[in-house]
Enzyme design. Structure first.
Site, PDB file in Angstrom:
ATOM      1  N   HIS A   2      30.995  -4.530  18.693  1.00 25.79           N
ATOM      2  CA  HIS A   2      31.075  -5.317  19.933  1.00 25.79           C
ATOM      3  C   HIS A   2      32.136  -6.420  19.800  1.00 25.79           C
ATOM      4  CE1 HIS A   2      26.648  -4.092  20.081  1.00 25.79           C
ATOM      5  NE2 HIS A   2      27.082  -3.652  21.237  1.00 25.79           N
ATOM      6  N   GLY A  45      23.736  -6.452  24.134  1.00 25.11           N
ATOM      7  CA  GLY A  45      23.344  -7.435  23.119  1.00 25.11           C
ATOM      8  C   GLY A  45      23.065  -6.810  21.770  1.00 25.11           C
TER       9      GLY A  45
HETATM   10  P1  AMP Z   1      26.064  -1.378  23.905  1.00 21.85           P
HETATM   11  O1  AMP Z   1      25.653  -2.781  23.628  1.00 21.85           O
HETATM   12  O2  AMP Z   1      25.531  -0.384  22.927  1.00 21.85           O
HETATM   13  O3  AMP Z   1      25.861  -0.971  25.342  1.00 21.85           O
HETATM   14  O4  AMP Z   1      27.636  -1.340  23.690  1.00 21.85           O
HETATM   15  C1  AMP Z   1      28.479  -2.226  24.370  1.00 21.85           C
HETATM   16  C2  AMP Z   1      29.901  -1.803  24.144  1.00 21.85           C
HETATM   17  O5  AMP Z   1      30.196  -1.815  22.751  1.00 21.85           O
HETATM   18  C3  AMP Z   1      30.184  -0.372  24.642  1.00 21.85           C
HETATM   19  O6  AMP Z   1      31.451  -0.343  25.251  1.00 21.85           O
HETATM   20  C4  AMP Z   1      30.174   0.420  23.354  1.00 21.85           C
HETATM   21  O7  AMP Z   1      30.948   1.584  23.419  1.00 21.85           O
HETATM   22  C5  AMP Z   1      30.771  -0.572  22.390  1.00 21.85           C
HETATM   23  N1  AMP Z   1      30.425  -0.237  21.004  1.00 21.85           N
HETATM   24  C6  AMP Z   1      29.170   0.036  20.534  1.00 21.85           C
HETATM   25  N2  AMP Z   1      29.238   0.367  19.219  1.00 21.85           N
HETATM   26  C7  AMP Z   1      30.546   0.301  18.868  1.00 21.85           C
HETATM   27  C8  AMP Z   1      31.263   0.535  17.652  1.00 21.85           C
HETATM   28  N3  AMP Z   1      30.639   0.926  16.527  1.00 21.85           N
HETATM   29  N4  AMP Z   1      32.608   0.360  17.649  1.00 21.85           N
HETATM   30  C9  AMP Z   1      33.242  -0.018  18.793  1.00 21.85           C
HETATM   31  N5  AMP Z   1      32.633  -0.260  19.971  1.00 21.85           N
HETATM   32  C10 AMP Z   1      31.306  -0.089  20.015  1.00 21.85           C
END
Ligand code: AMP
Length: 280
Positions: free
Chosen positions: A37, A31
């Site tokens: 995301h 989230g």
């Molecule tokens: P998180 O909510 O931080 O667990 O991230 C969820 C998904 O979003 C994971 O697969 C992350 O690698 C991806 N994600 C987070 N930050 C970025 C970003 N800056 N660019 C691309 N994908 C991202």
């Protein structure tokens, strides 16, 4: 977009889609969504009929005393961002639903070696928490495709390896890192930074770019480059955990390595920032 909190309702909805032969994509998140995301959701939209996004701040991947309690929870804003992208189902389980037993008694999924290097060395048990929750989400949603960000490249490779080793019937796709205009990788944890520290934080990407140029110009003293990278991060105001040049399988760079990347994790104030870029 249906917001679902219960397993029975999740299974009924997904079962209906499956019965009609529709393909399903899953984007697992914690989230506090940003454009990074949303780029994963758009990638899912290009590949499948039905998009499932999960939002779950997974206690199993946070060590005691880290930022589990402070982690930003912004469900209303997240829904407003997802709805226009055509997300079909938002799965928002609570911790008791995912982990009805005490965490210590839980069956866990562990990818050896890759989970204890780089970030795994500094966050013991973290990737075990990630693979366990992702395996549970795969078993609940049965996605054809699951989308993850290269921002967390180690996590992406660990999940691909789990899927391969356990013959899970899902294709795991990695998507490029989205960045702010000054190069800082988008992350929910950037919010922990004051304005002053936020402007300093862009140095992380700049230092990775400098390391990349050095290697591209033929410097193969990888240990020396990593040590210099640590020094540069300290000079820029970070407390670095590591700077490391690795291949796709997270093995240390050698003269024969292919597809190198440079990885770094460093603290700026209360925020632990991670980033990595491909060297090519
Ligand atoms: P998180 O909510 O931080 O667990 O991230 C969820 C998904 O979003 C994971 O697969 C992350 O690698 C991806 N994600 C987070 N930050 C970025 C970003 N800056 N660019 C691309 N994908 C991202």
């Amino acid at each position: 977009m249906r917001e679902i909190k219960q397993i029975r309702e999740l299974k009924a909805t997904i079962g209906g889609w499956r019965a009609r032969g529709e393909s399903i994509g899953l984007v697992p998140t914690m989230g506090n969504l940003h454009d990074g995301h949303l780029s994963l959701v758009r990638e899912a939209a290009n590949r499948v009929n039905r998009i499932v996004v999960s939002i779950f701040v997974n206690p199993l991947q946070f060590a005691p005393g880290t930022d589990y309690d402070q982690y930003p929870r912004t469900l209303k804003d997240d829904c407003a961002l997802l709805e226009p992208l055509g997300v079909d189902l938002l799965f928002i389980p609570d911790a008791v639903l995912m982990y009805p037993k005490p965490l210590a008694d839980l069956t866990k999924v562990v990818v050896p070696d890759w989970s204890t290097t780089l970030c795994g060395e500094f966050r013991p048990g973290h990737f075990e928490g990630v693979t366990t929750v992702v395996a549970k989400l795969f078993n609940l949603v049965h996605p054809d495709v699951a989308i993850f960000g290269e921002k967390d490249f180690q996590q992406l490779r660990i999940i691909q390896r789990m899927v391969e080793d356990l013959n899970m019937p899902v294709q795991v796709i990695g998507c490029p890192t989205l960045r702010e205009t000054d190069g800082l990788a988008m992350s929910s944890r950037n919010q922990y930074l004051s304005d002053e520290l936020r402007s300093k934080a862009a140095a992380l990407f700049r230092i990775l770019e400098e390391i990349k140029s050095g290697v591209m110009q033929g410097d193969t003293n990888f240990a020396g480059i990593e040590a210099d990278g640590m020094k540069s991060l300290k000079k820029a105001g970070f407390r670095p955990d590591y700077v490391s040049i690795r291949d796709q399988d997270l093995q240390a760079a050698t003269l024969d390595s292919k597809h190198l990347r440079v990885f770094a994790a460093a603290w700026m104030g209360k925020a632990r920032l991670i980033d990595n870029i491909a060297i090519r």
